[in-house]
Design an enzyme around this catalytic site. Sequence first.
Site, short mmCIF file in Angstrom:
data_model
loop_
_atom_site.label_atom_id
_atom_site.label_comp_id
_atom_site.label_asym_id
_atom_site.label_seq_id
_atom_site.Cartn_x
_atom_site.Cartn_y
_atom_site.Cartn_z
N ASN A 9 -16.97 -14.70 56.19
CA ASN A 9 -16.88 -13.56 57.11
C ASN A 9 -15.41 -13.32 57.43
OD1 ASN A 9 -17.03 -11.75 59.21
ND2 ASN A 9 -18.02 -13.17 60.66
N LYS A 11 -14.12 -10.93 59.06
CA LYS A 11 -13.93 -10.27 60.36
C LYS A 11 -12.93 -9.11 60.25
CE LYS A 11 -15.39 -14.50 62.57
NZ LYS A 11 -15.40 -15.35 63.74
N HIS A 95 -24.03 -10.92 64.72
CA HIS A 95 -22.95 -11.89 64.93
C HIS A 95 -22.62 -11.94 66.43
CE1 HIS A 95 -19.05 -13.81 64.90
NE2 HIS A 95 -19.38 -14.31 63.73
N GLU A 97 -19.97 -12.03 68.01
CA GLU A 97 -18.91 -11.12 68.48
C GLU A 97 -19.47 -9.73 68.74
OE1 GLU A 97 -16.16 -12.05 65.32
OE2 GLU A 97 -15.97 -14.07 66.16
N GLU A 167 -25.04 -20.13 64.54
CA GLU A 167 -23.63 -20.22 64.88
C GLU A 167 -23.48 -20.44 66.38
OE1 GLU A 167 -21.01 -18.13 61.76
OE2 GLU A 167 -21.70 -16.60 63.14
N GLY A 173 -14.44 -20.11 65.83
CA GLY A 173 -13.02 -19.85 65.96
C GLY A 173 -12.32 -20.76 66.96
N SER A 212 -16.39 -22.98 62.82
CA SER A 212 -15.28 -23.89 62.48
C SER A 212 -15.58 -24.81 61.30
CB SER A 212 -14.83 -24.69 63.71
OG SER A 212 -14.37 -23.81 64.73
P1 PGA Z 1 -15.16 -19.62 62.22
O1 PGA Z 1 -16.13 -18.33 62.33
O2 PGA Z 1 -15.48 -20.30 60.93
O3 PGA Z 1 -13.76 -19.03 62.24
O4 PGA Z 1 -15.44 -20.47 63.40
C1 PGA Z 1 -17.46 -18.37 61.91
C2 PGA Z 1 -18.11 -17.02 62.13
O5 PGA Z 1 -17.84 -16.38 63.14
O6 PGA Z 1 -18.93 -16.55 61.30
#
Ligand code: PGA
Length: 251
Positions: A9, A11, A95, A97, A167, A173, A212
Amino acid sequence: MRRPMVAGNWKMHGTRASVAELIEGLAEQVLPSGVDVAVFPSSLHVIPVVEGLQGKSISVGAQNCAHEAGQGALTGEISSSQLADAGCKLVLVGHSERRQIMGEGDDVLIRKFAAAQASGLTPVLCIGETLEEREAGKTLEVVGQQLDSVIVALGINALVNAVIAYEPVWAIGTGLTASPQQAQDVHAAIRAQLAKENAEVAQGVRLLYGGSVKAANAVELFGMPDIDGGLIGGASLNAAEFGAIIRAAGN
Ligand code: PGA
Protein backbone atom coordinates in the site's frame (compact mmCIF):
# COMPACT_ATOMS: atom_id res chain seq x y z
CA MET A 1 -4.00 -24.64 0.80
CA ARG A 2 -4.40 -20.89 0.68
CA ARG A 3 -1.98 -19.10 -1.62
CA PRO A 4 -0.08 -16.42 0.30
CA MET A 5 -0.45 -12.80 -0.78
CA VAL A 6 1.78 -9.81 -0.15
CA ALA A 7 0.36 -6.41 -1.03
CA GLY A 8 2.08 -3.03 -0.95
CA ASN A 9 0.00 0.00 0.00
CA TRP A 10 1.89 3.03 -1.28
CA LYS A 11 -0.60 5.45 0.30
CA MET A 12 -0.23 9.10 -0.78
CA HIS A 13 3.41 8.65 -1.79
CA GLY A 14 5.24 9.01 -5.05
CA THR A 15 5.98 11.24 -7.99
CA ARG A 16 6.09 10.08 -11.60
CA ALA A 17 9.85 9.75 -11.26
CA SER A 18 9.89 7.88 -7.94
CA VAL A 19 7.09 5.54 -9.04
CA ALA A 20 8.98 4.71 -12.24
CA GLU A 21 12.06 3.95 -10.16
CA LEU A 22 10.08 1.78 -7.73
CA ILE A 23 8.53 -0.38 -10.43
CA GLU A 24 11.91 -0.77 -12.10
CA GLY A 25 13.26 -1.99 -8.76
CA LEU A 26 10.31 -4.37 -8.35
CA ALA A 27 10.81 -5.80 -11.80
CA GLU A 28 14.38 -6.72 -10.81
CA GLN A 29 13.30 -8.68 -7.74
CA VAL A 30 13.41 -12.45 -7.82
CA LEU A 31 9.93 -13.40 -6.64
CA PRO A 32 8.67 -16.82 -5.56
CA SER A 33 6.04 -18.23 -7.90
CA GLY A 34 3.83 -19.37 -5.02
CA VAL A 35 2.96 -15.90 -3.73
CA ASP A 36 0.39 -13.47 -5.16
CA VAL A 37 1.88 -9.99 -5.25
CA ALA A 38 -0.03 -6.73 -5.58
CA VAL A 39 0.78 -3.05 -5.33
CA PHE A 40 -1.62 -0.20 -4.58
CA PRO A 41 -0.30 3.10 -5.98
CA SER A 42 -2.20 6.38 -5.73
CA SER A 43 -5.01 6.57 -8.30
CA LEU A 44 -2.94 9.04 -10.29
CA HIS A 45 -0.22 6.45 -10.76
CA VAL A 46 -2.39 3.39 -11.43
CA ILE A 47 -2.09 3.56 -15.23
CA PRO A 48 1.69 4.03 -15.46
CA VAL A 49 2.15 1.24 -12.90
CA VAL A 50 -0.17 -1.12 -14.81
CA GLU A 51 1.80 -0.31 -17.98
CA GLY A 52 5.18 -0.53 -16.30
CA LEU A 53 4.45 -3.94 -14.76
CA GLN A 54 3.04 -5.49 -17.92
CA GLY A 55 4.29 -9.04 -18.28
CA LYS A 56 5.25 -9.26 -14.59
CA SER A 57 3.13 -11.31 -12.25
CA ILE A 58 2.33 -8.34 -10.01
CA SER A 59 -1.28 -7.15 -9.81
CA VAL A 60 -2.21 -3.52 -9.41
CA GLY A 61 -4.94 -2.30 -7.09
CA ALA A 62 -6.43 1.02 -6.03
CA GLN A 63 -6.53 2.40 -2.51
CA ASN A 64 -10.15 3.52 -2.72
CA CYS A 65 -13.18 3.55 -5.02
CA ALA A 66 -16.51 5.33 -5.17
CA HIS A 67 -19.53 3.78 -3.47
CA GLU A 68 -21.18 3.32 -6.87
CA ALA A 69 -19.79 1.01 -9.53
CA GLY A 70 -20.85 2.90 -12.64
CA GLN A 71 -19.87 6.27 -14.05
CA GLY A 72 -21.88 9.33 -13.11
CA ALA A 73 -22.02 12.82 -11.70
CA LEU A 74 -19.77 12.39 -8.66
CA THR A 75 -17.11 15.06 -8.72
CA GLY A 76 -13.71 13.98 -7.50
CA GLU A 77 -14.50 10.28 -7.23
CA ILE A 78 -13.22 7.31 -9.24
CA SER A 79 -15.57 4.40 -9.79
CA SER A 80 -14.68 0.74 -9.49
CA SER A 81 -15.60 0.23 -13.16
CA GLN A 82 -13.12 2.96 -14.15
CA LEU A 83 -10.46 1.28 -12.02
CA ALA A 84 -11.18 -2.06 -13.68
CA ASP A 85 -10.95 -0.38 -17.08
CA ALA A 86 -7.56 1.06 -16.08
CA GLY A 87 -6.26 -2.43 -15.31
CA CYS A 88 -6.82 -2.67 -11.56
CA LYS A 89 -7.60 -6.08 -10.12
CA LEU A 90 -8.12 -5.18 -6.47
CA VAL A 91 -9.16 -2.29 -4.26
CA LEU A 92 -8.61 -1.54 -0.58
CA VAL A 93 -11.83 -0.98 1.36
CA GLY A 94 -11.96 0.40 4.87
CA HIS A 95 -8.31 1.18 5.51
CA SER A 96 -8.11 2.71 8.98
CA GLU A 97 -6.84 6.00 7.53
CA ARG A 98 -10.09 6.27 5.57
CA ARG A 99 -12.22 5.16 8.50
CA GLN A 100 -10.56 7.52 10.95
CA ILE A 101 -9.31 10.51 8.97
CA MET A 102 -11.89 10.56 6.17
CA GLY A 103 -14.72 9.49 8.48
CA GLU A 104 -15.86 6.51 6.42
CA GLY A 105 -18.31 4.30 8.31
CA ASP A 106 -19.57 0.79 7.74
CA ASP A 107 -22.50 1.94 5.56
CA VAL A 108 -20.34 3.55 2.90
CA LEU A 109 -17.70 0.81 3.14
CA ILE A 110 -20.30 -1.88 2.48
CA ARG A 111 -21.33 -0.01 -0.67
CA LYS A 112 -17.70 0.33 -1.79
CA PHE A 113 -17.13 -3.38 -1.17
CA ALA A 114 -20.19 -4.27 -3.25
CA ALA A 115 -19.26 -1.79 -6.00
CA ALA A 116 -15.77 -3.30 -6.22
CA GLN A 117 -17.16 -6.81 -6.68
CA ALA A 118 -19.77 -5.60 -9.17
CA SER A 119 -16.87 -4.36 -11.32
CA GLY A 120 -14.93 -7.61 -10.99
CA LEU A 121 -12.39 -6.20 -8.54
CA THR A 122 -11.32 -8.10 -5.43
CA PRO A 123 -11.95 -5.98 -2.33
CA VAL A 124 -9.30 -6.11 0.39
CA LEU A 125 -11.36 -5.36 3.48
CA CYS A 126 -9.23 -3.74 6.19
CA ILE A 127 -10.29 -4.10 9.82
CA GLY A 128 -8.55 -3.39 13.09
CA GLU A 129 -8.77 -1.89 16.55
CA THR A 130 -7.25 1.28 18.02
CA LEU A 131 -4.84 1.18 20.95
CA GLU A 132 -7.60 2.43 23.24
CA GLU A 133 -9.89 -0.39 22.13
CA ARG A 134 -7.14 -2.99 22.60
CA GLU A 135 -6.34 -1.72 26.07
CA ALA A 136 -10.03 -1.85 26.96
CA GLY A 137 -10.07 -5.53 25.94
CA LYS A 138 -12.36 -4.81 22.99
CA THR A 139 -10.18 -6.02 20.10
CA LEU A 140 -12.26 -9.01 19.07
CA GLU A 141 -15.51 -7.13 19.56
CA VAL A 142 -14.41 -4.24 17.33
CA VAL A 143 -12.88 -6.39 14.61
CA GLY A 144 -15.83 -8.79 14.78
CA GLN A 145 -18.30 -5.96 14.34
CA GLN A 146 -16.41 -4.47 11.38
CA LEU A 147 -16.47 -7.86 9.66
CA ASP A 148 -20.05 -8.63 10.67
CA SER A 149 -21.37 -5.44 9.08
CA VAL A 150 -20.23 -6.74 5.68
CA ILE A 151 -21.52 -10.29 6.28
CA VAL A 152 -24.94 -9.03 7.41
CA ALA A 153 -25.30 -6.62 4.49
CA LEU A 154 -23.87 -8.72 1.66
CA GLY A 155 -23.92 -12.32 2.90
CA ILE A 156 -21.09 -14.71 3.71
CA ASN A 157 -20.56 -15.57 0.03
CA ALA A 158 -19.39 -12.01 -0.57
CA LEU A 159 -16.19 -13.08 1.21
CA VAL A 160 -15.41 -15.74 -1.39
CA ASN A 161 -13.86 -13.26 -3.81
CA ALA A 162 -12.34 -11.00 -1.19
CA VAL A 163 -9.30 -10.68 1.01
CA ILE A 164 -9.35 -9.54 4.63
CA ALA A 165 -6.51 -7.52 6.14
CA TYR A 166 -6.23 -7.32 9.90
CA GLU A 167 -4.41 -4.10 10.69
CA PRO A 168 -4.26 -2.99 14.31
CA VAL A 169 -4.41 0.81 14.06
CA TRP A 170 -1.74 1.17 16.74
CA ALA A 171 0.72 -0.80 14.61
CA ILE A 172 0.27 1.16 11.37
CA GLY A 173 3.22 3.36 10.55
CA THR A 174 4.31 3.38 14.19
CA GLY A 175 7.09 0.80 14.13
CA LEU A 176 5.06 -1.18 16.68
CA THR A 177 4.12 -4.59 15.31
CA ALA A 178 1.62 -6.98 16.81
CA SER A 179 3.55 -10.01 18.03
CA PRO A 180 3.04 -13.06 15.81
CA GLN A 181 0.88 -14.57 18.57
CA GLN A 182 -1.21 -11.41 19.03
CA ALA A 183 -1.85 -11.29 15.28
CA GLN A 184 -2.52 -15.03 15.06
CA ASP A 185 -5.08 -14.81 17.90
CA VAL A 186 -7.10 -12.19 16.01
CA HIS A 187 -6.75 -14.00 12.69
CA ALA A 188 -7.99 -17.23 14.29
CA ALA A 189 -10.97 -15.36 15.74
CA ILE A 190 -11.78 -13.85 12.33
CA ARG A 191 -11.65 -17.28 10.71
CA ALA A 192 -13.82 -18.77 13.47
CA GLN A 193 -16.36 -15.99 12.96
CA LEU A 194 -16.50 -16.79 9.23
CA ALA A 195 -16.67 -20.53 9.94
CA LYS A 196 -19.82 -20.02 11.97
CA GLU A 197 -21.46 -18.90 8.72
CA ASN A 198 -19.69 -21.19 6.28
CA ALA A 199 -16.70 -23.43 7.00
CA GLU A 200 -15.60 -23.60 3.39
CA VAL A 201 -15.53 -19.85 2.95
CA ALA A 202 -13.60 -19.53 6.22
CA GLN A 203 -10.96 -22.03 5.07
CA GLY A 204 -10.55 -20.38 1.69
CA VAL A 205 -10.37 -16.69 2.51
CA ARG A 206 -6.94 -15.10 2.82
CA LEU A 207 -6.26 -13.12 5.99
CA LEU A 208 -3.38 -10.67 5.68
CA TYR A 209 -1.66 -8.98 8.59
CA GLY A 210 -0.71 -5.30 8.30
CA GLY A 211 1.09 -2.90 10.61
CA SER A 212 4.83 -2.20 10.49
CA VAL A 213 5.69 -5.40 8.65
CA LYS A 214 9.28 -5.45 7.43
CA ALA A 215 11.68 -8.09 6.16
CA ALA A 216 12.99 -8.56 9.70
CA ASN A 217 9.64 -9.61 11.22
CA ALA A 218 7.84 -11.04 8.17
CA VAL A 219 9.04 -14.65 8.46
CA GLU A 220 7.73 -15.05 12.00
CA LEU A 221 4.40 -13.37 11.24
CA PHE A 222 3.83 -15.31 8.03
CA GLY A 223 4.73 -18.53 9.83
CA MET A 224 1.55 -18.39 11.89
CA PRO A 225 -1.19 -20.79 10.72
CA ASP A 226 -3.90 -18.20 10.05
CA ILE A 227 -1.69 -15.44 8.62
CA ASP A 228 -1.71 -15.76 4.84
CA GLY A 229 0.57 -12.84 4.00
CA GLY A 230 0.72 -9.14 4.60
CA LEU A 231 -0.46 -5.67 3.66
CA ILE A 232 2.68 -3.58 3.73
CA GLY A 233 2.80 0.21 3.96
CA GLY A 234 6.12 1.97 4.52
CA ALA A 235 8.33 -1.01 3.70
CA SER A 236 6.65 -1.46 0.30
CA LEU A 237 8.16 1.81 -0.92
CA ASN A 238 11.57 0.14 -1.00
CA ALA A 239 11.77 -2.48 -3.76
CA ALA A 240 14.51 -4.56 -2.11
CA GLU A 241 12.75 -4.61 1.26
CA PHE A 242 9.39 -5.40 -0.32
CA GLY A 243 11.02 -8.17 -2.36
CA ALA A 244 12.46 -9.67 0.82
CA ILE A 245 9.02 -9.59 2.47
CA ILE A 246 7.49 -11.35 -0.54
CA ARG A 247 10.18 -14.02 -0.40
CA ALA A 248 9.44 -14.47 3.32
CA ALA A 249 5.85 -15.35 2.37
CA GLY A 250 7.14 -17.95 -0.08
CA ASN A 251 8.99 -19.91 2.59
P1 PGA B 1 2.75 0.22 7.64
O1 PGA B 1 1.28 0.41 6.99
O2 PGA B 1 3.31 -1.05 7.07
O3 PGA B 1 3.51 1.45 7.18
O4 PGA B 1 2.57 0.15 9.10
C1 PGA B 1 0.42 -0.67 6.78
C2 PGA B 1 -0.88 -0.19 6.16
O5 PGA B 1 -1.36 0.88 6.53
O6 PGA B 1 -1.47 -0.86 5.27
